[in-house]
Structure formats: structure tokens, C-alpha cells
Motif scaffolding. Structure first.
Motif, mmCIF file in Angstrom:
data_model
loop_
_atom_site.group_PDB
_atom_site.id
_atom_site.type_symbol
_atom_site.label_atom_id
_atom_site.label_comp_id
_atom_site.label_asym_id
_atom_site.label_seq_id
_atom_site.Cartn_x
_atom_site.Cartn_y
_atom_site.Cartn_z
ATOM 1 N N ARG A 97 0.854 -1.188 0.000
ATOM 2 C CA ARG A 97 0.000 0.000 0.000
ATOM 3 C C ARG A 97 0.895 1.246 0.000
ATOM 4 O O ARG A 97 0.964 1.995 0.948
ATOM 5 C CB ARG A 97 -0.945 -0.055 1.202
ATOM 6 N N TYR A 98 1.581 1.413 -1.112
ATOM 7 C CA TYR A 98 2.656 2.403 -1.209
ATOM 8 C C TYR A 98 2.212 3.854 -1.051
ATOM 9 O O TYR A 98 2.879 4.608 -0.334
ATOM 10 C CB TYR A 98 3.441 2.198 -2.501
ATOM 11 N N PRO A 99 1.120 4.290 -1.669
ATOM 12 C CA PRO A 99 0.727 5.692 -1.454
ATOM 13 C C PRO A 99 0.435 6.013 0.014
ATOM 14 O O PRO A 99 0.832 7.070 0.515
ATOM 15 C CB PRO A 99 -0.531 5.848 -2.323
ATOM 16 N N GLU A 100 -0.224 5.104 0.711
ATOM 17 C CA GLU A 100 -0.501 5.310 2.131
ATOM 18 C C GLU A 100 0.789 5.305 2.949
ATOM 19 O O GLU A 100 0.936 6.074 3.904
ATOM 20 C CB GLU A 100 -1.434 4.222 2.659
ATOM 21 N N ALA A 101 1.711 4.433 2.577
ATOM 22 C CA ALA A 101 3.001 4.385 3.276
ATOM 23 C C ALA A 101 3.735 5.708 3.129
ATOM 24 O O ALA A 101 4.312 6.221 4.105
ATOM 25 C CB ALA A 101 3.851 3.233 2.733
ATOM 26 N N ILE A 102 3.705 6.269 1.941
ATOM 27 C CA ILE A 102 4.380 7.544 1.702
ATOM 28 C C ILE A 102 3.800 8.637 2.592
ATOM 29 O O ILE A 102 4.545 9.437 3.173
ATOM 30 C CB ILE A 102 4.302 7.928 0.206
ATOM 31 N N VAL A 103 2.480 8.661 2.757
ATOM 32 C CA VAL A 103 1.846 9.662 3.630
ATOM 33 C C VAL A 103 2.377 9.532 5.060
ATOM 34 O O VAL A 103 2.732 10.530 5.692
ATOM 35 C CB VAL A 103 0.305 9.533 3.588
ATOM 36 N N PRO A 117 16.680 10.789 8.975
ATOM 37 C CA PRO A 117 17.681 10.054 8.198
ATOM 38 C C PRO A 117 18.295 8.864 8.940
ATOM 39 O O PRO A 117 18.922 8.013 8.315
ATOM 40 C CB PRO A 117 18.776 11.093 7.925
ATOM 41 N N GLY A 118 18.100 8.769 10.244
ATOM 42 C CA GLY A 118 18.789 7.756 11.029
ATOM 43 C C GLY A 118 18.178 6.377 11.020
ATOM 44 O O GLY A 118 18.711 5.466 11.623
ATOM 45 N N ALA A 119 17.077 6.181 10.353
ATOM 46 C CA ALA A 119 16.442 4.863 10.324
ATOM 47 C C ALA A 119 16.142 4.502 8.867
ATOM 48 O O ALA A 119 16.620 5.161 7.952
ATOM 49 C CB ALA A 119 15.170 4.884 11.163
ATOM 50 N N LEU A 120 15.341 3.505 8.670
ATOM 51 C CA LEU A 120 15.051 3.047 7.311
ATOM 52 C C LEU A 120 14.003 3.889 6.597
ATOM 53 O O LEU A 120 13.699 3.624 5.434
ATOM 54 C CB LEU A 120 14.584 1.589 7.340
ATOM 55 N N GLY A 121 13.453 4.899 7.249
ATOM 56 C CA GLY A 121 12.394 5.699 6.638
ATOM 57 C C GLY A 121 12.689 6.178 5.230
ATOM 58 O O GLY A 121 11.882 5.952 4.308
ATOM 59 N N PRO A 122 13.831 6.836 4.997
ATOM 60 C CA PRO A 122 14.111 7.314 3.637
ATOM 61 C C PRO A 122 14.193 6.181 2.609
ATOM 62 O O PRO A 122 13.728 6.333 1.472
ATOM 63 C CB PRO A 122 15.458 8.032 3.778
ATOM 64 N N LEU A 123 14.758 5.054 3.003
ATOM 65 C CA LEU A 123 14.878 3.931 2.078
ATOM 66 C C LEU A 123 13.501 3.310 1.794
ATOM 67 O O LEU A 123 13.190 2.978 0.645
ATOM 68 C CB LEU A 123 15.839 2.875 2.626
ATOM 69 N N ILE A 124 12.685 3.177 2.828
ATOM 70 C CA ILE A 124 11.338 2.628 2.622
ATOM 71 C C ILE A 124 10.547 3.546 1.691
ATOM 72 O O ILE A 124 9.899 3.085 0.757
ATOM 73 C CB ILE A 124 10.606 2.434 3.967
ATOM 74 N N ARG A 125 10.616 4.856 1.951
ATOM 75 C CA ARG A 125 9.868 5.789 1.108
ATOM 76 C C ARG A 125 10.409 5.779 -0.322
ATOM 77 O O ARG A 125 9.629 5.809 -1.289
ATOM 78 C CB ARG A 125 9.898 7.191 1.707
ATOM 79 N N ALA A 126 11.717 5.705 -0.480
ATOM 80 C CA ALA A 126 12.300 5.631 -1.820
ATOM 81 C C ALA A 126 11.780 4.403 -2.549
ATOM 82 O O ALA A 126 11.429 4.471 -3.737
ATOM 83 C CB ALA A 126 13.828 5.598 -1.729
ATOM 84 N N ASP A 127 11.706 3.277 -1.858
ATOM 85 C CA ASP A 127 11.214 2.055 -2.477
ATOM 86 C C ASP A 127 9.738 2.180 -2.837
ATOM 87 O O ASP A 127 9.314 1.706 -3.891
ATOM 88 C CB ASP A 127 11.454 0.855 -1.564
ATOM 89 N N CYS A 128 8.953 2.831 -1.976
ATOM 90 C CA CYS A 128 7.541 3.061 -2.303
ATOM 91 C C CYS A 128 7.420 3.861 -3.595
ATOM 92 O O CYS A 128 6.635 3.504 -4.486
ATOM 93 C CB CYS A 128 6.843 3.807 -1.165
ATOM 94 N N HIS A 129 8.176 4.943 -3.678
ATOM 95 C CA HIS A 129 8.135 5.763 -4.892
ATOM 96 C C HIS A 129 8.553 4.941 -6.117
ATOM 97 O O HIS A 129 7.914 5.032 -7.180
ATOM 98 C CB HIS A 129 9.046 6.986 -4.750
ATOM 99 N N ALA A 130 9.605 4.161 -5.965
ATOM 100 C CA ALA A 130 10.073 3.345 -7.091
ATOM 101 C C ALA A 130 8.999 2.359 -7.526
ATOM 102 O O ALA A 130 8.751 2.188 -8.724
ATOM 103 C CB ALA A 130 11.358 2.615 -6.717
ATOM 104 N N ARG A 131 8.352 1.724 -6.576
ATOM 105 C CA ARG A 131 7.329 0.731 -6.913
ATOM 106 C C ARG A 131 6.090 1.359 -7.541
ATOM 107 O O ARG A 131 5.297 0.679 -8.180
ATOM 108 C CB ARG A 131 6.980 -0.098 -5.695
ATOM 109 N N LEU A 132 5.959 2.667 -7.364
ATOM 110 C CA LEU A 132 4.881 3.405 -8.028
ATOM 111 C C LEU A 132 5.338 4.004 -9.355
ATOM 112 O O LEU A 132 4.574 4.666 -10.044
ATOM 113 C CB LEU A 132 4.371 4.517 -7.101
ATOM 114 N N GLY A 133 6.618 3.792 -9.698
ATOM 115 C CA GLY A 133 7.149 4.268 -10.966
ATOM 116 C C GLY A 133 7.682 5.694 -10.934
ATOM 117 O O GLY A 133 8.028 6.250 -11.969
#
Length: 182
Positions: A97-103, A117-133
Motif C-alpha cells: 500500500r505504497y501511497p498510504e506508506a508515503i503519507v 535520516p537515522g532509520a530506514l524511513g528514507p529507504l522505505i519511502r524511496a522504495d515506495c516511490h520506485a514501486r509506483l514508478g
């Protein structure tokens, strides 16, 4: 278990240090027993955001992401906390549920930009964006990773150093765009 800036559990009003240590061992070795303890905490402290946060960890460990998400929502109803927002973003990512995750991850960053920046947040959000194209948004989040970044690829996130992660995000974004077009 209290949510701390580093995302780790710590002692709170409902648990002693010994209980926390025992629960952490159970979390790793006996998730069912860990759930029983956290469920009891929710029964004893139904207004505690920490109790719901702890039980979400048990549900997640047991593979019940739907129930983990429900407990994170209950925790957030009691207290909007950046660690809980980050955890919810991670669960939503795992559910696809990538759009909701991004929110949620945007909210986490807004609440504590210095901790973001100290946790996986930026990487998770980057992956969400990537999976949405959305390669540009994925790239922007990837760029915010430290130059010495490395991850083993947990939670179905890209593995490797910053350059390897960027390449995988690019591949995922291209695949998502191709699926939409084809």
C-alpha cells in the motif's frame, strides 16, 4: 514498550527493566508468548499508545500485518508519534500500500526531521516511490542516504551500498512504469 527516537523498545510506565529484557528475548524466541504478554498489556492499559505499539510488534512477528496495522492505528489515535508513523509506513510498504506508506513516512519526516535520516524511513519511502514508478522521488530519497549507506536488503528493500540501492530503485521504477503501460 515505549517508542524511542531510535525505534528500539525501552522501559515505560507499564514495564520494569527485567520485563523488557524478558519480552525482548520472547520476541526473538517465542513470538506467541510475546503476543500473550503484549495482549495482556493492552487489556491492562487500554489507553496506552505504548501497549498497542508493543502488540503491533508481536502481530508483525507472527506475520499478521493486518492486525499490526490496526494496533498502530490505535496507538496513533492515542498519540501521534514519529516512530509509530514510521512503523506504520513500514507495515503499509510490506502490504504493498505504497501511497498510504508515503503519507505516513512524510508525516514521520515532518515530525522529527533530525531523526528521519537515522532509520530506514528514507529507504522505505524511496522504495515506495520506485514501486509506483516515480523515479525522481525515489532518487531524491536515495540521495538523502549517507554516502556510506549499506543495507542487507531486509523487508524486501534494495540491498547494497548507496549506488547499488540507487540502481535497484531505478530498475523497480522502470518495471512499475512498464507494468502500467503494458
Amino acid at each position: 514498550m515505549r517508542r524511542q527516537p531510535d525505534g528500539m523498545s525501552a522501559m515505560n510506565d507499564e514495564s520494569t527493566r527485567e520485563e523488557i529484557d524478558r519480552e525482548f528475548r520472547l520476541y526473538r524466541t517465542d513470538p506467541k508468548k510475546f503476543w500473550e504478554l503484549t495482549n495482556k498489556r493492552v487489556e491492562l492499559h487500554p489507553d496506552s499508545p505504548n501497549a498497542y505499539f508493543a502488540r503491533h510488534q508481536a502481530w508483525k512477528r507472527l506475520g499478521r500485518l493486518d492486525l499490526a496495522l490496526a494496533d498502530l492505528n490505535k496507538s496513533l489515535a492515542h498519540e501521534d508519534h514519529f516512530v509509530t508513523q514510521r512503523a506504520k509506513g513500514g507495515i503499509l510498504h510490506a502490504l504493498g500500500r505504497y501511497p498510504e506508506a508515503i503519507v505516513c513516512l512524510d508525516r514521520c519526516e515532518q515530525m522529527e526531521p533530525d531523526e528521519w535520516p537515522g532509520a530506514l524511513g528514507p529507504l522505505i519511502r524511496a522504495d515506495c516511490h520506485a514501486r509506483l514508478g516515480d523515479e525522481a522521488a525515489a532518487s531524491a530519497d536515495c540521495e538523502s542516504l549517507p554516502d556510506d549507506h549499506w543495507t542487507p536488503g531486509v523487508f524486501d528493500l534494495p540491498a547494497g551500498n548507496k549506488q547499488e540501492v540507487a540502481a535497484e530503485l531505478y530498475r523497480r521504477a522502470a518495471a512499475a512504469r512498464n507494468r502500467r503501460q503494458g
